[in-house]
Each structure stands twice: as C-alpha cells, then as structure tokens.
Write a protein that holds these residues in place. Structure first.
Motif, PDB file in Angstrom:
ATOM      1  N   SER A 152       0.851  -1.206   0.000  1.00 54.09           N
ATOM      2  CA  SER A 152       0.000   0.000   0.000  1.00 54.09           C
ATOM      3  C   SER A 152       0.884   1.253   0.000  1.00 54.09           C
ATOM      4  O   SER A 152       0.583   2.235  -0.681  1.00 54.09           O
ATOM      5  CB  SER A 152      -0.977  -0.010   1.180  1.00 54.09           C
ATOM      6  N   LEU A 153       1.998   1.197   0.723  1.00 51.71           N
ATOM      7  CA  LEU A 153       2.927   2.340   0.723  1.00 51.71           C
ATOM      8  C   LEU A 153       3.564   2.501  -0.660  1.00 51.71           C
ATOM      9  O   LEU A 153       3.717   3.615  -1.165  1.00 51.71           O
ATOM     10  CB  LEU A 153       4.051   2.123   1.751  1.00 51.71           C
ATOM     11  N   ALA A 154       3.923   1.387  -1.254  1.00 51.71           N
ATOM     12  CA  ALA A 154       4.582   1.435  -2.569  1.00 51.71           C
ATOM     13  C   ALA A 154       3.649   2.052  -3.605  1.00 51.71           C
ATOM     14  O   ALA A 154       4.067   2.849  -4.445  1.00 51.71           O
ATOM     15  CB  ALA A 154       4.991   0.033  -2.989  1.00 51.71           C
ATOM     16  N   LYS A 155       2.390   1.697  -3.495  1.00 48.85           N
ATOM     17  CA  LYS A 155       1.400   2.221  -4.444  1.00 48.85           C
ATOM     18  C   LYS A 155       1.255   3.738  -4.253  1.00 48.85           C
ATOM     19  O   LYS A 155       1.290   4.510  -5.206  1.00 48.85           O
ATOM     20  CB  LYS A 155       0.067   1.510  -4.208  1.00 48.85           C
ATOM     21  N   LYS A 156       1.129   4.114  -2.996  1.00 44.86           N
ATOM     22  CA  LYS A 156       0.920   5.534  -2.670  1.00 44.86           C
ATOM     23  C   LYS A 156       2.109   6.382  -3.117  1.00 44.86           C
ATOM     24  O   LYS A 156       1.945   7.479  -3.628  1.00 44.86           O
ATOM     25  CB  LYS A 156       0.723   5.640  -1.156  1.00 44.86           C
ATOM     26  N   HIS A 157       3.323   5.866  -2.897  1.00 47.70           N
ATOM     27  CA  HIS A 157       4.526   6.675  -3.145  1.00 47.70           C
ATOM     28  C   HIS A 157       5.256   6.272  -4.430  1.00 47.70           C
ATOM     29  O   HIS A 157       6.390   6.691  -4.641  1.00 47.70           O
ATOM     30  CB  HIS A 157       5.484   6.564  -1.953  1.00 47.70           C
ATOM     31  N   LYS A 158       4.628   5.419  -5.214  1.00 48.88           N
ATOM     32  CA  LYS A 158       5.219   4.978  -6.499  1.00 48.88           C
ATOM     33  C   LYS A 158       6.615   4.373  -6.313  1.00 48.88           C
ATOM     34  O   LYS A 158       7.593   4.776  -6.957  1.00 48.88           O
ATOM     35  CB  LYS A 158       5.271   6.144  -7.492  1.00 48.88           C
ATOM     36  N   LEU A 159       6.708   3.404  -5.422  1.00 49.80           N
ATOM     37  CA  LEU A 159       7.983   2.721  -5.167  1.00 49.80           C
ATOM     38  C   LEU A 159       8.001   1.403  -5.942  1.00 49.80           C
ATOM     39  O   LEU A 159       6.956   0.804  -6.180  1.00 49.80           O
ATOM     40  CB  LEU A 159       8.135   2.439  -3.665  1.00 49.80           C
ATOM     41  N   LYS A 160       9.196   0.965  -6.308  1.00 49.88           N
ATOM     42  CA  LYS A 160       9.324  -0.270  -7.081  1.00 49.88           C
ATOM     43  C   LYS A 160       9.550  -1.459  -6.153  1.00 49.88           C
ATOM     44  O   LYS A 160      10.449  -1.415  -5.304  1.00 49.88           O
ATOM     45  CB  LYS A 160      10.521  -0.164  -8.026  1.00 49.88           C
ATOM     46  N   ILE A 161       8.775  -2.516  -6.368  1.00 52.88           N
ATOM     47  CA  ILE A 161       8.937  -3.720  -5.535  1.00 52.88           C
ATOM     48  C   ILE A 161       9.449  -4.898  -6.362  1.00 52.88           C
ATOM     49  O   ILE A 161       8.921  -5.198  -7.428  1.00 52.88           O
ATOM     50  CB  ILE A 161       7.609  -4.093  -4.842  1.00 52.88           C
ATOM     51  N   GLN A 162      10.488  -5.532  -5.839  1.00 52.18           N
ATOM     52  CA  GLN A 162      10.944  -6.816  -6.378  1.00 52.18           C
ATOM     53  C   GLN A 162      10.512  -7.875  -5.369  1.00 52.18           C
ATOM     54  O   GLN A 162      10.934  -7.856  -4.212  1.00 52.18           O
ATOM     55  CB  GLN A 162      12.466  -6.818  -6.547  1.00 52.18           C
ATOM     56  N   PHE A 163       9.652  -8.793  -5.799  1.00 51.85           N
ATOM     57  CA  PHE A 163       9.036  -9.754  -4.884  1.00 51.85           C
ATOM     58  C   PHE A 163       9.501 -11.165  -5.229  1.00 51.85           C
ATOM     59  O   PHE A 163       9.222 -11.670  -6.312  1.00 51.85           O
ATOM     60  CB  PHE A 163       7.515  -9.636  -5.019  1.00 51.85           C
ATOM     61  N   ASN A 164      10.217 -11.784  -4.292  1.00 51.91           N
ATOM     62  CA  ASN A 164      10.585 -13.190  -4.429  1.00 51.91           C
ATOM     63  C   ASN A 164       9.546 -13.965  -3.615  1.00 51.91           C
ATOM     64  O   ASN A 164       9.602 -13.994  -2.394  1.00 51.91           O
ATOM     65  CB  ASN A 164      12.008 -13.386  -3.873  1.00 51.91           C
ATOM     66  N   LEU A 165       8.580 -14.548  -4.316  1.00 52.46           N
ATOM     67  CA  LEU A 165       7.418 -15.139  -3.629  1.00 52.46           C
ATOM     68  C   LEU A 165       7.795 -16.521  -3.085  1.00 52.46           C
ATOM     69  O   LEU A 165       7.300 -17.553  -3.555  1.00 52.46           O
ATOM     70  CB  LEU A 165       6.258 -15.209  -4.604  1.00 52.46           C
ATOM     71  N   ALA A 166       8.700 -16.508  -2.098  1.00 48.47           N
ATOM     72  CA  ALA A 166       9.263 -17.757  -1.589  1.00 48.47           C
ATOM     73  C   ALA A 166       9.417 -17.707  -0.071  1.00 48.47           C
ATOM     74  O   ALA A 166       9.784 -16.662   0.450  1.00 48.47           O
ATOM     75  CB  ALA A 166      10.641 -17.991  -2.219  1.00 48.47           C
ATOM     76  N   PRO A 167       9.134 -18.810   0.653  1.00 48.63           N
ATOM     77  CA  PRO A 167       8.534 -20.028   0.109  1.00 48.63           C
ATOM     78  C   PRO A 167       7.061 -19.786  -0.226  1.00 48.63           C
ATOM     79  O   PRO A 167       6.412 -18.951   0.420  1.00 48.63           O
ATOM     80  CB  PRO A 167       8.669 -21.029   1.257  1.00 48.63           C
ATOM     81  N   PHE A 168       6.554 -20.548  -1.204  1.00 49.98           N
ATOM     82  CA  PHE A 168       5.171 -20.317  -1.603  1.00 49.98           C
ATOM     83  C   PHE A 168       4.199 -20.671  -0.494  1.00 49.98           C
ATOM     84  O   PHE A 168       4.340 -21.692   0.168  1.00 49.98           O
ATOM     85  CB  PHE A 168       4.821 -21.154  -2.846  1.00 49.98           C
ATOM     86  N   ARG A 169       3.244 -19.808  -0.265  1.00 52.34           N
ATOM     87  CA  ARG A 169       2.051 -20.151   0.514  1.00 52.34           C
ATOM     88  C   ARG A 169       0.910 -19.350  -0.089  1.00 52.34           C
ATOM     89  O   ARG A 169       1.144 -18.342  -0.763  1.00 52.34           O
ATOM     90  CB  ARG A 169       2.225 -19.894   2.013  1.00 52.34           C
ATOM     91  N   PRO A 170      -0.341 -19.822   0.096  1.00 51.20           N
ATOM     92  CA  PRO A 170      -1.462 -19.109  -0.513  1.00 51.20           C
ATOM     93  C   PRO A 170      -1.449 -17.635  -0.115  1.00 51.20           C
ATOM     94  O   PRO A 170      -1.138 -17.306   1.035  1.00 51.20           O
ATOM     95  CB  PRO A 170      -2.674 -19.835   0.063  1.00 51.20           C
ATOM     96  N   PHE A 171      -1.747 -16.766  -1.059  1.00 53.70           N
ATOM     97  CA  PHE A 171      -1.669 -15.328  -0.817  1.00 53.70           C
ATOM     98  C   PHE A 171      -2.686 -14.635  -1.717  1.00 53.70           C
ATOM     99  O   PHE A 171      -3.287 -15.262  -2.591  1.00 53.70           O
ATOM    100  CB  PHE A 171      -0.250 -14.822  -1.136  1.00 53.70           C
ATOM    101  N   ASP A 172      -2.878 -13.345  -1.499  1.00 53.31           N
ATOM    102  CA  ASP A 172      -3.827 -12.592  -2.318  1.00 53.31           C
ATOM    103  C   ASP A 172      -3.081 -12.042  -3.536  1.00 53.31           C
ATOM    104  O   ASP A 172      -2.259 -11.135  -3.397  1.00 53.31           O
ATOM    105  CB  ASP A 172      -4.417 -11.459  -1.463  1.00 53.31           C
ATOM    106  N   ASP A 173      -3.376 -12.594  -4.716  1.00 54.26           N
ATOM    107  CA  ASP A 173      -2.540 -12.252  -5.873  1.00 54.26           C
ATOM    108  C   ASP A 173      -2.816 -10.859  -6.451  1.00 54.26           C
ATOM    109  O   ASP A 173      -2.209 -10.479  -7.456  1.00 54.26           O
ATOM    110  CB  ASP A 173      -2.593 -13.339  -6.949  1.00 54.26           C
ATOM    111  N   LYS A 174      -3.675 -10.091  -5.801  1.00 53.47           N
ATOM    112  CA  LYS A 174      -3.886  -8.723  -6.304  1.00 53.47           C
ATOM    113  C   LYS A 174      -2.600  -7.889  -6.194  1.00 53.47           C
ATOM    114  O   LYS A 174      -2.410  -6.941  -6.947  1.00 53.47           O
ATOM    115  CB  LYS A 174      -5.075  -8.037  -5.614  1.00 53.47           C
ATOM    116  N   VAL A 175      -1.707  -8.265  -5.276  1.00 51.85           N
ATOM    117  CA  VAL A 175      -0.455  -7.499  -5.132  1.00 51.85           C
ATOM    118  C   VAL A 175       0.427  -7.601  -6.380  1.00 51.85           C
ATOM    119  O   VAL A 175       1.282  -6.751  -6.614  1.00 51.85           O
ATOM    120  CB  VAL A 175       0.382  -7.918  -3.885  1.00 51.85           C
TER     121      VAL A 175
END
Ligand code: ADP
Length: 306
Positions: A152-175
């Motif tokens: 939410s902060l990244a969206k508000k302030h236009k920050l770039k996110i590099q996401f290593n989705l590990a280890p996998f667990r169910p999550f909300d893929d809207k991110v």
C-alpha cells in the motif's frame, strides 16, 4: 555512487547437522557433523545486495538472544544499515533446523518466532528509508499483513517492488499488479499459477500466466538450467554459467539480491539477469548460505573471464 536498496524480510539462525543418510521417523542417527550459520531469505538477500554493490538497509525482526546480537554486529561490519533490525523483547530469533545427507537431500523445519512480529508499525518507522530506495526487495517469510502494508505504501509513493514469492504459501494475488519484478522458482510458479512446470513449454506458459496476473517483469529461475524472464511482449532465456556446484543453498537469494543491485543501477533486464546468474553461479561453488555470497569484485571478474 551506490544505489539505495531496502530489503524487508526474515532473519534466522540455522542449525545444520549433516549425516550420511537421513533418519526414518523415530530413528536416531549419530554420525552427524554440526554447523551453525545465519540465514533467512531476507537476511541472505540483504547480504547479497550489499556485497554486490548496493547501499542496503535491512528491515527485520529478531529476538533478544545472543544470536540476534551477533547478526546485527555482522551486518554492521558488512556496511549494512541495521537501524531497523528490531530486537523484540522476550522473543526468540527465527530458527531453522536443517538435516542434510551426503547427497544434499534435506529435511528443514522453521520456527519463524520474531519474524512474525514484524508489524506495519515497524515499516512506518522506516518510511523515510523506503522513500529514498530505488527498489524494495521482499520475500514471503514475514506476516502477510505487513507485506500488504508495504504494497500500500509502494502504491501511494510509487515505489518499485521486487518480490521473491518464496517459500510459496497461498496469498492474495492482487499485489502482483503492483509488482515491478516477480522472481520465483519452478515450485513457486506452480504454486501461484496452479500449472505444472516441467517442460520448456510449461515454463513459458507459467511465465505468461504470471504476467497475466499483473507483474511487469516475471523471472522464473530453473537451477542449473538458468532462468527465463517475461514481460507482456518479450520472452528471454538466461543460461546458467557452468560451474562445479557443491551447495545450492541460497542460490535463489543471491540471484535476487544481486539482481536488485544491477536493476537499481539502471542496467537493462538482460544485463541485470546475467549479473545475477554470475553471482549465483559463484555462490553454488561454495558451502553454506551467507559464507557463499560473493562480492562485487568477484562477480565483475567472473563476468569478464566468462
Ligand atoms: P532457488 O534456490 O530459489 O530454487 P534456483 O535453484 O532456481 O533458485 O537458482 C537460482 C539461480 O542460481 C539460477 O537461475 C541459476 O542462475 C543459479 N544456479 C542455481 N544452481 C546452479 C548451478 N548448479 N550452476 C550454475 N548456476 C546455478
């Protein structure tokens, strides 16, 4: 000048016992050799980003045990900004128990402990650091609520996110719609897409499916087979460097940490991926997680001689 990178994630103390073979349930094996090291995907990626040339702040939650003190001292000595490595009162530092046999097969159990005390308030306290960062690097070993807050902060302030989705667990893929770079291995790609990822075609399909979920750049790492990268209109194969591998622990973490640095320096994606492939190739030629993480000089020399 070094570019600023913020890594937000886990810190663990790893207890490793290597035996000739793994025990069956209820069995005791007594030919073990013991090693205690420091790990956690967040800590490994922070160290990799720092050694590969980034100016790194690491945000993490540790306990108040001696391990926490040693970790903070080590990271300080590496030149990492440790102001937001929190020592939580009455908490234990995250712990991993690793059993390894001589073929490299393992059983791993993790107790997240203090890692799950990294709250949105801990992130707020470091907001200024986030705002100055070229890239924010995340994994999946902190509370999901905190990850969503960072998004939410990244969206508000236009920050770039590099996401290593590990280890996998169910999550909300809207991110994923707000993810600049998504880096996963085959298993994690399968977890997210529900697709089987075995053949080259499977890899392409999974990469496409991940782009469709919204990530701008998708990277699927394939161990000794290298990696692929995809955007809406491009597909790129990144070969691994041929090396004598002795221990692939943390290869993915080194890949992610060094990738963030190369991207923060404004390199093109193909160039950045080659840099990350070189850094991770060096790391698999050495034992252990953090001790195996290469420095910038070695990576540059390796690339020049390849
Ligand atoms: P993870 O540890 O997350 O499963 P991978 O095993 O896919 O990650 O490794 C990440 C990257 O590390 C690969 O894309 C590759 O560039 C490099 N790598 C991993 N294993 C080897 C190997 N045996 N030889 C050379 N490079 C490797």
């Amino acid at each position: 000048m070094k570019k600023k990178i913020t890594v937000i994630g886990s810190s663990n103390v790893d207890f490793l016992i290597k035996t000739n073979r793994l025990p069956r349930m209820g069995e005791t094996i007594t030919d073990g050799v013991f090693m205690q090291t420091y790990g956690g995907k967040g800590a490994n990626q922070a160290l990799s980003a720092s050694r590969s040339g980034g100016k790194v702040t690491f945000i993490s939650s540790l306990g108040t045990d001696d391990y926490a003190g040693t970790m903070v001292r080590n990271f300080n000595a590496e030149g990492i900004d440790t102001r937001f490595m929190y020592k939580k009162k009455d908490a234990a530092t995250g712990t991993a128990m690793i059993m390894l046999d001589r073929e490299g097969n393992n059983y791993i159990t993790v107790a997240p402990e203090a890692n799950y005390l990294l709250t949105p308030a801990c992130i707020d306290a470091a907001l200024n650091v986030l705002l100055e960062s070229e890239i924010i690097v995340l994994q999946m070993e902190i509370p999901w609520e905190t990850t969503e807050y960072i998004y939410s902060l990244a969206k508000k302030h236009k920050l770039k996110i590099q996401f290593n989705l590990a280890p996998f667990r169910p999550f909300d893929d809207k991110v994923l719609k707000d993810t600049w770079v998504l880096a996963v291995n085959e298993t994690e790609a399968e977890g997210i897409t529900g697709l089987q990822v075995v053949t080259d075609d499977d890899v392409r399909n999974a990469a496409r499916a991940l782009v469709d979920l919204g990530a701008e750049h998708v990277i699927i790492t394939l161990g000794a087979q290298g990696a692929v990268a995809a955007t809406r209109d491009r597909f790129l194969e990144v070969p691994a460097f041929s090396v004598d591998s002795v221990d692939t622990t943390a290869a993915g973490d080194v890949f992610c940490g060094s990738l963030a640095v190369a991207l923060s320096e404004g390199r093109s994606m193909p160039d950045a991926l080659r840099f990350a492939a070189a850094a991770s190739a060096i790391s698999v030629t050495r034992l252990g997680a953090q001790p195996s993480i290469p420095h910038r000089k070695e990576i540059d020399t390796f690339l020049e001689s390849s």
